[in-house]
Write a protein that holds these residues in place. Sequence first.
Motif, PDB file in Angstrom:
ATOM      1  N   TRP A  40       0.835  -1.206   0.000  1.00  0.00           N
ATOM      2  CA  TRP A  40       0.000   0.000   0.000  1.00  0.00           C
ATOM      3  C   TRP A  40       0.868   1.254   0.000  1.00  0.00           C
ATOM      4  O   TRP A  40       0.546   2.249  -0.662  1.00  0.00           O
ATOM      5  CB  TRP A  40      -0.936  -0.003   1.204  1.00  0.00           C
ATOM      6  CG  TRP A  40      -2.067  -0.977   1.146  1.00  0.00           C
ATOM      7  CD1 TRP A  40      -2.417  -1.891   2.094  1.00  0.00           C
ATOM      8  CD2 TRP A  40      -3.022  -1.145   0.077  1.00  0.00           C
ATOM      9  NE1 TRP A  40      -3.518  -2.619   1.695  1.00  0.00           N
ATOM     10  CE2 TRP A  40      -3.907  -2.182   0.463  1.00  0.00           C
ATOM     11  CE3 TRP A  40      -3.192  -0.527  -1.160  1.00  0.00           C
ATOM     12  CZ2 TRP A  40      -4.958  -2.602  -0.344  1.00  0.00           C
ATOM     13  CZ3 TRP A  40      -4.240  -0.957  -1.964  1.00  0.00           C
ATOM     14  CH2 TRP A  40      -5.108  -1.971  -1.560  1.00  0.00           C
ATOM     15  N   PHE A  43       2.257   1.750  -3.524  1.00  0.00           N
ATOM     16  CA  PHE A  43       1.203   2.239  -4.411  1.00  0.00           C
ATOM     17  C   PHE A  43       0.949   3.732  -4.191  1.00  0.00           C
ATOM     18  O   PHE A  43       0.882   4.511  -5.148  1.00  0.00           O
ATOM     19  CB  PHE A  43      -0.080   1.449  -4.167  1.00  0.00           C
ATOM     20  CG  PHE A  43      -1.320   2.046  -4.787  1.00  0.00           C
ATOM     21  CD1 PHE A  43      -1.431   2.202  -6.153  1.00  0.00           C
ATOM     22  CD2 PHE A  43      -2.380   2.460  -3.982  1.00  0.00           C
ATOM     23  CE1 PHE A  43      -2.572   2.760  -6.729  1.00  0.00           C
ATOM     24  CE2 PHE A  43      -3.515   3.012  -4.538  1.00  0.00           C
ATOM     25  CZ  PHE A  43      -3.620   3.173  -5.912  1.00  0.00           C
ATOM     26  N   GLU A  44       0.823   4.144  -2.944  1.00  0.00           N
ATOM     27  CA  GLU A  44       0.510   5.537  -2.643  1.00  0.00           C
ATOM     28  C   GLU A  44       1.636   6.473  -3.079  1.00  0.00           C
ATOM     29  O   GLU A  44       1.380   7.591  -3.554  1.00  0.00           O
ATOM     30  CB  GLU A  44       0.246   5.700  -1.141  1.00  0.00           C
ATOM     31  CG  GLU A  44      -0.067   7.118  -0.698  1.00  0.00           C
ATOM     32  CD  GLU A  44      -1.397   7.646  -1.223  1.00  0.00           C
ATOM     33  OE1 GLU A  44      -1.623   8.863  -1.120  1.00  0.00           O
ATOM     34  OE2 GLU A  44      -2.207   6.845  -1.738  1.00  0.00           O
ATOM     35  N   VAL A  51      -4.641   3.374  -9.778  1.00  0.00           N
ATOM     36  CA  VAL A  51      -5.658   2.472  -9.223  1.00  0.00           C
ATOM     37  C   VAL A  51      -4.958   1.188  -8.783  1.00  0.00           C
ATOM     38  O   VAL A  51      -4.072   0.695  -9.475  1.00  0.00           O
ATOM     39  CB  VAL A  51      -6.751   2.121 -10.255  1.00  0.00           C
ATOM     40  CG1 VAL A  51      -7.805   1.210  -9.632  1.00  0.00           C
ATOM     41  CG2 VAL A  51      -7.406   3.368 -10.819  1.00  0.00           C
ATOM     42  N   ALA A  52      -5.357   0.658  -7.616  1.00  0.00           N
ATOM     43  CA  ALA A  52      -4.798  -0.608  -7.141  1.00  0.00           C
ATOM     44  C   ALA A  52      -5.885  -1.676  -7.076  1.00  0.00           C
ATOM     45  O   ALA A  52      -7.024  -1.392  -6.692  1.00  0.00           O
ATOM     46  CB  ALA A  52      -4.157  -0.446  -5.764  1.00  0.00           C
ATOM     47  N   LEU A  54      -6.548  -5.381  -5.303  1.00  0.00           N
ATOM     48  CA  LEU A  54      -6.085  -6.334  -4.295  1.00  0.00           C
ATOM     49  C   LEU A  54      -6.775  -7.666  -4.524  1.00  0.00           C
ATOM     50  O   LEU A  54      -8.006  -7.735  -4.577  1.00  0.00           O
ATOM     51  CB  LEU A  54      -6.406  -5.813  -2.898  1.00  0.00           C
ATOM     52  CG  LEU A  54      -6.081  -6.765  -1.728  1.00  0.00           C
ATOM     53  CD1 LEU A  54      -4.579  -7.010  -1.624  1.00  0.00           C
ATOM     54  CD2 LEU A  54      -6.627  -6.204  -0.420  1.00  0.00           C
ATOM     55  N   PRO A  87      -6.694   0.126   4.882  1.00  0.00           N
ATOM     56  CA  PRO A  87      -6.904   1.459   4.321  1.00  0.00           C
ATOM     57  C   PRO A  87      -8.136   2.122   4.933  1.00  0.00           C
ATOM     58  O   PRO A  87      -9.170   1.479   5.133  1.00  0.00           O
ATOM     59  CB  PRO A  87      -7.105   1.182   2.823  1.00  0.00           C
ATOM     60  CG  PRO A  87      -6.330  -0.076   2.581  1.00  0.00           C
ATOM     61  CD  PRO A  87      -6.539  -0.903   3.831  1.00  0.00           C
ATOM     62  N   LEU A  93      -4.804   6.410   2.038  1.00  0.00           N
ATOM     63  CA  LEU A  93      -4.619   6.357   0.596  1.00  0.00           C
ATOM     64  C   LEU A  93      -5.413   7.481  -0.063  1.00  0.00           C
ATOM     65  O   LEU A  93      -6.494   7.831   0.407  1.00  0.00           O
ATOM     66  CB  LEU A  93      -5.085   5.013   0.034  1.00  0.00           C
ATOM     67  CG  LEU A  93      -4.360   3.754   0.526  1.00  0.00           C
ATOM     68  CD1 LEU A  93      -4.993   2.508  -0.087  1.00  0.00           C
ATOM     69  CD2 LEU A  93      -2.872   3.813   0.180  1.00  0.00           C
ATOM     70  N   THR A  97      -9.072   2.065  -4.870  1.00  0.00           N
ATOM     71  CA  THR A  97      -8.666   0.673  -4.702  1.00  0.00           C
ATOM     72  C   THR A  97      -9.842  -0.248  -5.002  1.00  0.00           C
ATOM     73  O   THR A  97     -10.999   0.091  -4.741  1.00  0.00           O
ATOM     74  CB  THR A  97      -8.183   0.419  -3.263  1.00  0.00           C
ATOM     75  OG1 THR A  97      -9.235   0.764  -2.345  1.00  0.00           O
ATOM     76  CG2 THR A  97      -6.948   1.246  -2.943  1.00  0.00           C
ATOM     77  N   CYS A 116     -11.362  -1.664   0.820  1.00  0.00           N
ATOM     78  CA  CYS A 116     -11.154  -1.158  -0.539  1.00  0.00           C
ATOM     79  C   CYS A 116     -12.362  -0.328  -0.966  1.00  0.00           C
ATOM     80  O   CYS A 116     -13.467  -0.505  -0.461  1.00  0.00           O
ATOM     81  CB  CYS A 116     -10.931  -2.314  -1.513  1.00  0.00           C
ATOM     82  SG  CYS A 116      -9.370  -3.198  -1.265  1.00  0.00           S
ATOM     83  N   ASP A 117     -12.163   0.568  -1.908  1.00  0.00           N
ATOM     84  CA  ASP A 117     -13.238   1.465  -2.349  1.00  0.00           C
ATOM     85  C   ASP A 117     -14.317   0.737  -3.137  1.00  0.00           C
ATOM     86  O   ASP A 117     -15.500   1.087  -3.066  1.00  0.00           O
ATOM     87  CB  ASP A 117     -12.659   2.592  -3.211  1.00  0.00           C
ATOM     88  CG  ASP A 117     -11.663   3.442  -2.454  1.00  0.00           C
ATOM     89  OD1 ASP A 117     -11.917   3.736  -1.270  1.00  0.00           O
ATOM     90  OD2 ASP A 117     -10.622   3.809  -3.043  1.00  0.00           O
TER      91      ASP A 117
END
Length: 255
Positions: A40, A43-44, A51-52, A54, A87, A93, A97, A116-117
């Motif tokens: 994480w 990525f940040e 975009v990540a 997982l 997160p 973040l 995600t 995650c989003d």
Amino acid sequence: MSDAVLFDARDDGIAIITINRPDSRNALSHEVRQGLFAAWDRFERDPALRVAILTGTGEKAFCAGGDLKEMTETRMAVPPRDMFPVPGDNIELSKPTIAAVNGVAFAGGWMIAQACDLCVASTAARFAITEVKVGRGSPWAAPLIHMIPQRIMMEIILTGKPITAQRAYEIGLVNRLAEPEALLDAAIELANEILDGAPLSVKAGRETVMLATEMGRAAALQAARAAHEYTYKSEDAQEGPRAFAEKRRPEWKSR
């Protein structure tokens, strides 16, 4: 990074983070936890990644939760705040995600998918908050009230019984379903739909959703206007309408 968590930084701006411990159903061992913290953070910090995704190795388990064997050996009581990489809790973040849930997401597995989003799930996936079955707790589930109805949340937590991916989709926990072999492609497709948008608009839009879950209506509106001000004043805010008028794809500059 360790072999327990794989990191694929793609050229298209997508990072794919994979929990790679299939022999233990991708459980959150110490090695996995440290790998996720590092992933994480990477990525940040990388401006090329927008975009990540997982996911987990294999088709049986996204993540089966905490390592109960480890908890037994350490006689763990209350988990330290910095134990699990979550997160929105102990990880900040600023980019979207997506959880690509390829199998069971139980207990801590549900926790990291929930954090995650967005969520894309295999039709073979199952979700459960199983802590009541082993005498543990699920305080991390509190934000779930912003995602699903109260009585459904109550039943899931109090019974510990798994729900199918289809049920998770019906109650709003999952955005999209995909056949197991097409799961990652479906998650990448969703990521690309996000990447089509202006980066500053996506950032401000994501922040607006976060604000709306934390504040009352009036306060959230005021904070959201402030969050979007930089976007409105950017070069991209002029490029978007111009490209539309000229019938071409916009060229985003993130400024």
